[in-house]
Design a protein around this motif. Structure first.
Motif, short mmCIF file in Angstrom:
data_model
loop_
_atom_site.label_atom_id
_atom_site.label_comp_id
_atom_site.label_asym_id
_atom_site.label_seq_id
_atom_site.Cartn_x
_atom_site.Cartn_y
_atom_site.Cartn_z
N ARG A 4 44.73 40.84 12.78
CA ARG A 4 45.70 41.94 12.87
C ARG A 4 45.86 42.42 14.31
NH1 ARG A 4 45.71 46.47 8.25
NH2 ARG A 4 46.55 45.20 6.58
N SER A 8 49.12 42.36 16.64
CA SER A 8 49.77 43.57 17.12
C SER A 8 49.98 43.56 18.64
CB SER A 8 48.96 44.80 16.73
OG SER A 8 47.76 44.79 17.46
N THR A 11 53.56 43.12 19.60
CA THR A 11 54.24 44.34 19.16
C THR A 11 54.05 45.44 20.19
OG1 THR A 11 53.31 43.70 17.05
CG2 THR A 11 54.61 45.72 17.09
N CYS A 12 52.82 45.54 20.63
CA CYS A 12 52.47 46.56 21.62
C CYS A 12 53.28 46.37 22.88
CB CYS A 12 50.98 46.44 21.92
SG CYS A 12 50.47 47.29 23.40
N LEU A 15 56.91 47.18 22.27
CA LEU A 15 57.05 48.62 22.07
C LEU A 15 56.96 49.36 23.41
CD1 LEU A 15 57.32 50.05 19.33
CD2 LEU A 15 54.99 50.85 19.68
N ILE A 19 59.76 51.55 25.18
CA ILE A 19 59.59 52.98 25.50
C ILE A 19 59.86 53.24 26.98
CG2 ILE A 19 57.81 54.77 25.73
CD1 ILE A 19 56.81 53.75 22.99
N VAL B 1 50.19 46.41 10.09
CA VAL B 1 50.56 46.55 11.51
C VAL B 1 50.99 47.97 11.79
CG1 VAL B 1 52.15 45.73 13.29
CG2 VAL B 1 51.14 44.13 11.67
N PHE B 4 48.70 50.57 13.25
CA PHE B 4 48.34 50.53 14.66
C PHE B 4 49.39 51.16 15.57
CE2 PHE B 4 45.58 47.44 12.84
CZ PHE B 4 44.43 47.53 13.59
N ASN B 5 50.58 51.37 14.99
CA ASN B 5 51.68 51.80 15.85
C ASN B 5 51.45 53.12 16.56
OD1 ASN B 5 53.06 49.53 15.45
ND2 ASN B 5 54.63 50.38 14.11
N ILE B 8 49.01 53.00 19.40
CA ILE B 8 49.62 52.24 20.51
C ILE B 8 50.62 53.12 21.24
CG2 ILE B 8 51.18 50.34 21.02
CD1 ILE B 8 49.72 48.84 18.70
N LEU B 9 51.41 53.81 20.43
CA LEU B 9 52.42 54.70 21.01
C LEU B 9 51.76 55.74 21.92
CD1 LEU B 9 55.53 54.99 20.50
CD2 LEU B 9 54.94 56.99 19.14
#
Lengths: 833, 160
Positions: A4, A8, A11-12, A15, A19, B1, B4-5, B8-9
């Protein structure tokens, strides 16, 4: 989990980059200008704007667009904001200002163009600025005043072109049209020489109000005559000269100048002139000046030997931040009436030398951290009115008489912010109007009257002087005093007492931070003229209406930071009618419904109360730090239902008690009937009969009835009230419990007395109803004597009963008596077990 | 997933916040003395240097500082604090500029103007003891706005 985590990671990355992009986008697309005053003032500083933001309303008067990359101002650039008064374009990278860029800004008063690399200015760039008063063009790469197309700005009052590359003071001809110009700064430019004719445009009648700042130009030469006939308000020439010789020569070049204030000197840490040599200021003899300011000049080897030589005709001399440690020579005759030494290096007050300035009216020696001694005495200064020795480190022992007695007209004495002042020398300065000792430690003060001779004193400040007022007559003699400031001191017993009794003319009083716990009712008695009272930062627990009552002229009252919990109704009523400012912040208010009248009053007097947001509740706990004014008054009011309930419940209760009291027997009897007479009847009968009789027939009952029935065979047990009723129990309870419930039969002895007795008729009634409930004939009537017919008729129940039932009659004859007893015994024997 | 967001954010936001911090500049790096500084004014960094670091120990030394003003300094107050474990243990404050009587060259300058100061500074101490010191320097104007803010880290080694 590992999988996982690995998943991720992209994704990180996505993201975070998203941002980042978004945050950049937000910075560009949204321009959250700060709305300082709605529709009037907007601050859009450093928002990466490239023009006037669309959301700025046309009514805007003040617009700050500084630190935005506007780059170029095209024509009619500000047409959307025609009401502007102030426009700040600091550091907007503006290189080009096209023609008519400000055309719509007829009302603009101030235009700030600080730090823009101006390269191209259209000849009509500033057209339309019909009201412009201030133009700030600092750090704008301007190389010549002639390049500025501002000749038409007739309303201009201030032009600041400091920090540019202007290399000549040659003022273009258009300056003669700028008739309102008051301030022209050419500070930090490249002017190296000033020649005759450079200032020709200033020659004229109207120009005597101009302040010209030429400081920080590296001036090598001022041609004599350059300032001939020039009239200025102020000329500033700080740090303009490379060395002593150059400075001396250039000052000579000022010959012919008429100026109100001339500022010479340098800056802290910029000292280029090596020395204050003899004759440095000789050129000033050719200059007409009112005020001379000499500032930040560090090298003063020969003190004041020649300093005043050409200044004797000036009226004001201010010497600021000089490394001057003593006054050596002074002119024997001068017109100087205002002399100031600020931040100099004196160790002692040079009283003797300064006494030579006979015309002196104002003398200030301030901000000298080395000045500790006052040992010399002033000699004859007949005109001196103001002596300011504040913010030094003076230890002034035996102040002040002998040192100041030769200054007969002294009106203002300021000794504030020094180390120690000892007033043992007495204060015999009769003309004194104001006296300031604040923040200097006052020794030997407070126990005896030192102000006795100051009958003309109007203003006295002894705040934070570590004074302890122990005597009632401390302030005696101050019969003209209008202002007394004495915050941060202390009083005997922490009570103001009667120390202010003599101050009848007082208008302003400050006794804040005096650790006060009490104010006596007589304290303010004579202060009937007092308008302002500051009694904040004390420890007062209450506002005593009696004490404050004499203050009928009071307009301002500061009662903040005390320990007040509430203003009583009396206190609220006694507040002076002319009060307009009442500060009650930082007190310990109790916001419970007990003080509803105060809370209501506070809400109604929002205009009178100041700092209301700091008026917070201290009690009850759940309301701590809530504003007193936000107290919900309705929380103390009952709703109509609650009101009705609260009234009716006690009423009903009382009514219930009364009813119970009144109908105790009926209720009790009803209860007995209801809860089952069976239970009672089932119990073994203690008595064979309960005898109802009048107490007046007791003789017969005892002698005849009881004797015959209880003594006969078989014996009957009778219940007689005088014998068998249990004491301490209500009669009705006895009647029911002992009489009816414990007896099988009831014998009623009817006589005239019987009918007159209330208890008897009552018992009879019960007996009748009992008989009805029980359903058997348990009542035996004995008519004792001939009954009064009228009485009998009145007892309706009884007469009817007698008419319908058999009863026994007591007769005198033996035979009928025998019959009587037999009948009675038979009746009693019936169902006896 | 999804789980985890949010961390991470937060992490990314934290990173963004961190990235607005200004870099640490070196003032001195000598055998027995190191001085670094970092601007703590969120709006801007500034330039600062000491002419000869060795002179620090001989009482008076020359400093140079340059910055662009974000606020006018008609009035200017200096606050210096010696910090120990994040707490101020020694403070010094001084009024550098007053509305009338500008003793320093930079006094009275307005927003947007460039400041360059060069001049001697007296520390008032004769020796810097061994150890690491943090010194916070703040300049505020009359409206209490931050004109400049810096945190200095001074490391003193005693040579054997």
């Amino acid at each position: 989990m590992l999988g996982r985590g690995a998943l991720s990671f992209p994704t990180c990355l996505v993201l975070s980059s998203a941002i980042l992009f978004l945050s950049q986008l937000m910075a560009c697309s949204f321009n959250p200008c700060v709305e300082v005053i709605p529709n009037i003032t907007y601050r859009c500083m450093d928002l990466n704007l490239s023009g006037v933001p669309a959301e700025i309303p046309p009514s805007t008067e003040n617009l700050d667009l500084s630190f935005n990359p506007l780059v170029s101002l095209t024509s009619n650039y500000f047409s959307e904001v025609p009401e502007l008064r102030l426009l700040d374009l600091t550091r907007c990278h503006i290189q080009t200002i096209e023609d008519y860029a400000f055309k719509d800004l007829h009302k603009l008063l101030t235009l700030i163009l600080t730090a823009n690399p101006l390269q191209h200015l259209g000849p009509t760039a500033f057209y339309g600025l019909a009201s412009l008063q201030r133009l700030i063009a600092v750090e704008d790469d301007i190389s010549s005043l002639a390049d500025l197309p501002i000749g038409h700005l007739h309303t201009l009052q201030e032009l600041n072109v400091a920090n540019n590359q202007v290399d000549s003071l040659k003022l273009p001809g258009y300056f003669s049209h700028l008739s309102l110009l008051r301030f022209l700064s050419l500070k930090s430019n490249r002017i190296s020489s000033i020649s005759t004719g450079d200032l020709a445009a200033l020659q004229g009648e109207k120009k005597h109000n101009l302040t010209l700042v030429l400081s920080l130009n590296d001036i090598k030469c001022i041609q004599p005559g350059s300032f001939e006939g020039i009239l200025l308000h102020e000329l500033s020439l700080r740090a303009c000269f490379e060395n002593t010789g150059l400075m001396k020569a250039c000052i000579q070049g000022l010959a012919g100048l008429q100026v109100n204030r001339l500022v010479l000197g340098e800056f802290r840490n910029i000292g280029r002139v090596e020395d204050f040599s003899n004759g440095l200021l000789d050129g000033l003899c050719q200059v007409q000046l009112q005020e001379f300011v000499f500032i930040s000049f560090q090298r003063f080897d020969n003190c004041t030997d020649t300093l005043f030589d050409c200044l004797v005709n000036a009226s004001t001399i201010r010497l600021v931040d000089l490394s001057l440690d003593q006054v050596s020579a002074v002119p024997t005759a001068s017109r100087i009436h205002h002399l100031e030494f600020n931040t100099c290096k004196f160790i002692e007050v040079p009283a003797k030398k300064l006494s030579s300035f006979k015309e002196l009216r104002v003398l200030r020696i301030t901000n000298s951290k080395y000045l500790t001694g006052f040992r010399e005495k002033f000699k004859d200064l007949p005109n001196l009115e103001v002596l300011d020795l504040s913010v030094n480190r003076l230890s002034f022992i035996q102040c002040c008489d002998s040192y100041l007695k030769r200054i007969p007209k002294l009106k203002h004495l300021n000794l504030s912010f020094n180390s120690i002042i000892s007033v043992t020398g007495g204060l015999n300065i009769t003309e004194l109007v104001s006296l300031d000792f604040r923040h200097s430690k006052l020794n030997d003060f407070g126990s005896f009257p030192v102000f006795h001779c100051l009958g003309k004193l109007i203003y006295l400040d002894i705040s934070y002087t570590s004074s302890h007022i122990a005597s009632q007559c401390t302030f005696s003699g101050l019969k003209s005093l209008q202002v007394l400031k004495m915050a941060g001191n202390s009083f005997q017993d922490n009570n103001l007492g009667n120390s202010l009794m003599n101050l009848t003319q007082l208008l302003t009083l400050d006794v804040s931070s005096c650790k006060l716990t009490q104010v006596s009712p007589s304290t303010f008695k004579s202060l009937t003229k007092l308008q302002e009272l500051n009694i904040s930062h004390n420890k007062l627990l209450a506002f005593d209406p009696l004490a404050y009552k004499p203050l009928q002229a009071l307009t301002v009252l500061d009662f903040s930071s005390n320990q007040l919990t509430v203003l009583t109704e009396k206190a609220m009523e006694s507040l002076p009618s002319c009060l307009v400012h009442l500060d009650l912040s930082y007190n310990l208010f109790d916001c419970s419904c007990n003080h509803l009248s105060f809370l209501k009053w506070a809400k109604e007097h929002g205009e009178l109360l100041k700092s209301t947001q700091l008026m917070v509740c201290n009690n009850p706990v759940h309301m701590q730090n809530m504003s007193v004014l936000s107290f919900d008054l309705s929380s103390c009011h009952l709703s109509p239902v609650e009101w009705v309930m609260s009234v009716s419940v006690p009423f009903a209760g009382i009514l219930f008690v009364i009813l119970i009291y009144k109908y105790y027997f009926l209720l009790y009897y009803g209860l007995v009937l209801h809860s089952g007479c069976r239970r009672y009847t089932d119990r073994n009968d203690t008595y064979d009969a309960f005898v109802i009789h009048s107490s007046k027939d007791i003789e017969w009952v005892r002698k005849e009835l009881a004797e015959k029935l209880e003594g006969g065979m078989p014996p009957f047990q009778l219940c007689l009230h005088y014998r068998d009723f249990i004491p301490g129990v209500p009669i009705t309870t006895n009647i029911i419990q002992e009489g009816f419930l414990s007896s099988r039969r009831v014998i009623a002895v009817i006589s005239n007395h019987f009918m007159e007795s209330k208890w008897c008729s009552f018992e009879l009634e019960i007996a009748q109803s009992w008989q009805f409930v029980d359903g058997k004939a348990s009542l035996i009537m004995i008519v004792l004597e001939e009954v009064d017919k009228v009485l009998l008729r009145r007892k309706l129940g009884l007469s009817r009963y007698l008419r319908r039932n058999t009863y026994l009659e007591w007769r005198d004859q033996e035979i009928s008596r025998h019959l009587f007893w037999r009948q009675l015994r038979t009746a009693l024997l019936d169902d006896k077990t | 997933v999804k789980m985890f967001n949010s961390p991470i954010l937060l992490l990314v936001l934290f990173y963004l916040r961190l990235s607005t911090e200004w870099p640490t500049h070196t003032v001195c790096k000598e055998n027995n003395l190191e001085i670094y500084y970092k601007s703590c004014d969120p709006l801007q960094d500034f330039a600062f240097s000491i002419d000869q670091c060795a002179n620090i120990l001989t009482n008076t030394f020359n400093i140079r500082a340059a910055m662009i003003l974000r606020h006018s300094i008609t009035e200017l107050f200096l606050n210096v604090n010696l910090m120990l474990n994040g707490k101020s243990v020694l403070g010094y404050s001084k009024k550098l500029c007053e509305p009338n009587g500008h003793r320093f060259l930079f006094c009275g300058k307005k927003k947007g103007e460039h400041i360059y100061y060069e001049g001697p500074v007296k520390l008032g101490i004769h020796a810097i003891p061994k150890g690491v010191f943090k010194v916070s320097v703040k300049l505020n104007n009359g409206d209490h706005l931050t004109v400049a803010c810096a945190e200095f880290t001074i490391t003193r080694y005693i040579q054997q």
